[in-house]
Design an enzyme around this catalytic site. Structure first.
Site, short mmCIF file in Angstrom:
data_model
loop_
_atom_site.label_atom_id
_atom_site.label_comp_id
_atom_site.label_asym_id
_atom_site.label_seq_id
_atom_site.Cartn_x
_atom_site.Cartn_y
_atom_site.Cartn_z
N ARG A 66 -12.88 69.18 42.01
CA ARG A 66 -11.98 68.55 41.32
C ARG A 66 -11.78 69.33 39.86
O ARG A 66 -10.39 69.55 39.48
CB ARG A 66 -12.68 67.18 40.52
CG ARG A 66 -12.68 66.13 41.77
CD ARG A 66 -13.92 65.27 41.46
NE ARG A 66 -14.99 66.22 42.11
CZ ARG A 66 -15.41 66.11 43.47
NH1 ARG A 66 -14.91 65.27 44.22
NH2 ARG A 66 -16.53 66.99 43.89
N THR A 67 -12.97 69.77 39.28
CA THR A 67 -12.44 70.54 38.01
C THR A 67 -11.57 71.99 37.91
O THR A 67 -10.70 71.80 37.38
CB THR A 67 -13.74 71.07 37.41
OG1 THR A 67 -14.69 69.82 37.23
CG2 THR A 67 -13.84 71.49 35.73
N LYS A 94 -21.60 92.57 42.83
CA LYS A 94 -22.03 94.07 43.02
C LYS A 94 -22.69 94.24 41.84
O LYS A 94 -23.33 95.64 41.59
CB LYS A 94 -20.81 95.00 43.10
CG LYS A 94 -19.86 94.82 44.32
CD LYS A 94 -18.93 95.89 44.25
CE LYS A 94 -17.95 95.59 45.21
NZ LYS A 94 -16.61 96.36 44.64
N ARG A 116 -16.85 77.86 34.28
CA ARG A 116 -17.98 77.10 34.97
C ARG A 116 -19.17 78.08 35.09
O ARG A 116 -19.02 78.94 35.73
CB ARG A 116 -17.54 76.48 36.14
CG ARG A 116 -18.87 75.54 36.76
CD ARG A 116 -18.52 74.61 37.65
NE ARG A 116 -18.05 73.39 37.07
CZ ARG A 116 -17.90 72.23 37.85
NH1 ARG A 116 -18.00 72.40 38.93
NH2 ARG A 116 -17.35 71.21 37.33
N HIS A 146 -20.24 69.06 29.90
CA HIS A 146 -18.94 69.06 30.59
C HIS A 146 -17.88 68.09 29.95
O HIS A 146 -17.57 67.03 30.26
CB HIS A 146 -19.08 68.42 32.16
CG HIS A 146 -18.31 68.78 33.14
ND1 HIS A 146 -16.92 69.21 32.75
CD2 HIS A 146 -18.30 68.61 34.52
CE1 HIS A 146 -16.34 69.32 34.25
NE2 HIS A 146 -17.03 69.03 35.11
#
Ligand code: CP
Length: 320
Positions: A66-67, A94, A116, A146
């Protein structure tokens, strides 16, 4: 400190990292600007030119449906150029450090990072490290915050209930591991909700939870009485370091929201969930898909609220 970092010298939004430290007038401004963006989804050309020429990078170090998608759609509807970087296929895998990844993206003349990360404070760290013209938006950091989810939830509540001052809101489930709950509690307190009630087993509540400005119940039947807004949370097993519950079926028996239990709340109560939902664990399908559920409305509202926040954060650079 956090507040200073989020706002510029004129008190305008520069970064959006947390609800903490923001005031009612700024949160209301976000909701009002989002309101003006809601209709754009119905237009034939779903775009406004506010961020034309700006480059936004979605940096998602943790999974999201969703976000990530609504941030990308929001940026495109504001006419920005948007890149979504999948960390599993980037050079982070890496061994490149977070800071080196940011420095390299900065060298590509980026205007905004949407971040995020599984570590609390990651977006705040990036905001401290980036060049002054770059804005950072927190799309969820660890168990900390959030804030855009909380704002789209406030937007959805205001759309339906109009005013916060008479509202009793219950947040039910895994409060302990929930960044969403922390941001929702802060936003509801700032916007003046009459009562915020958290309902959960003791093992899923943070210590001294009352200090956040909530009432506590360990019983779903008792806790749902007189409630206008029911917010369900999933069990965040990825953040549980030990078994905090006997079983999912036992949890559903005690804290799962069924049609029968929902009848204890006010008849016009709405049911919310930030997603992803776990049917049969915290919520019965008949409630999730039922007439009182506004779960998909929350998802749609995520686009308008993220448009508002991105546009406001760029405003400092004369984009609005
Ligand atoms: N509500 C929420 O953050 O959902 P995603 O994890 O799918 O982005």
């Amino acid at each position: 400190m956090l507040n200073n970092l989020q706002l510029n010298s004129e008190g305008k939004l520069k970064h959006f990292l947390s609800i903490e430290g923001l005031n009612k007038s700024l949160l209301t401004e976000i909701l009002d600007i989002a309101e003006s963006f809601v209709g754009i989804g119905d237009h034939q050309i779903k775009k406004v030119p506010l961020l034309r020429g700006k480059t936004i990078v979605n940096l998602f170090f943790e999974n999201s449906t969703r976000t990530r998608t609504t941030f990308e759609l929001a940026a495109k509807r504001l006419s920005a150029d948007v890149l979504s970087i999948s960390i599993s296929t980037s050079s982070t895998s890496k061994g490149e450090s977070l800071l080196d990844t940011i420095r390299n993206l900065e060298a590509m003349f980026v205007d905004m990072f949407v971040v995020r990360h599984a570590i609390s404070g990651a977006a705040h760290f990036i905001a401290q490290q980036t060049a002054p013209h770059i804005s950072v938006i927190n799309a969820g950091d660890g168990q900390h915050a959030h804030p855009t989810q909380a704002m789209l939830d406030m937007f959805t509540i205001r759309q339906i209930k109009k005013d916060f001052s008479n509202l009793r809101v219950a947040i039910i489930g895994d409060i302990l591991h929930s960044r969403v709950a922390r941001s929702q509690i802060q936003a509801l307190n700032i916007l003046g909700a009459a009562e915020i009630r958290v309902i959960a087993p003791k093992t899923l509540l943070p210590a001294h939870v009352e200090s956040l400005g909530v009432n506590v119940s360990h019983n779903l039947n008792a806790g749902l009485k007189d409630i206008d807004v029911v917010i369900m949370l999933r069990l965040q097993k990825e953040r549980m370091s030990s078994a905090l519950l006997p079983s999912e079926s036992e949890y559903f028996k005690c804290f799962g929201l069924t049609e029968e239990k929902l009848k204890i709340a006010k008849p016009d109560a709405i049911v919310m969930h930030p997603g992803p939902i776990n049917r049969g664990v915290e919520i019965h399908s008949k409630v999730a898909d039922g007439p009182q559920s506004v779960i998909l409305k929350q998802v749609s509202n995520g686009i308008a609220i993220r448009m508002a926040i991105m546009a406001m954060a760029m405003q400092k650079q004369g984009a609005m």
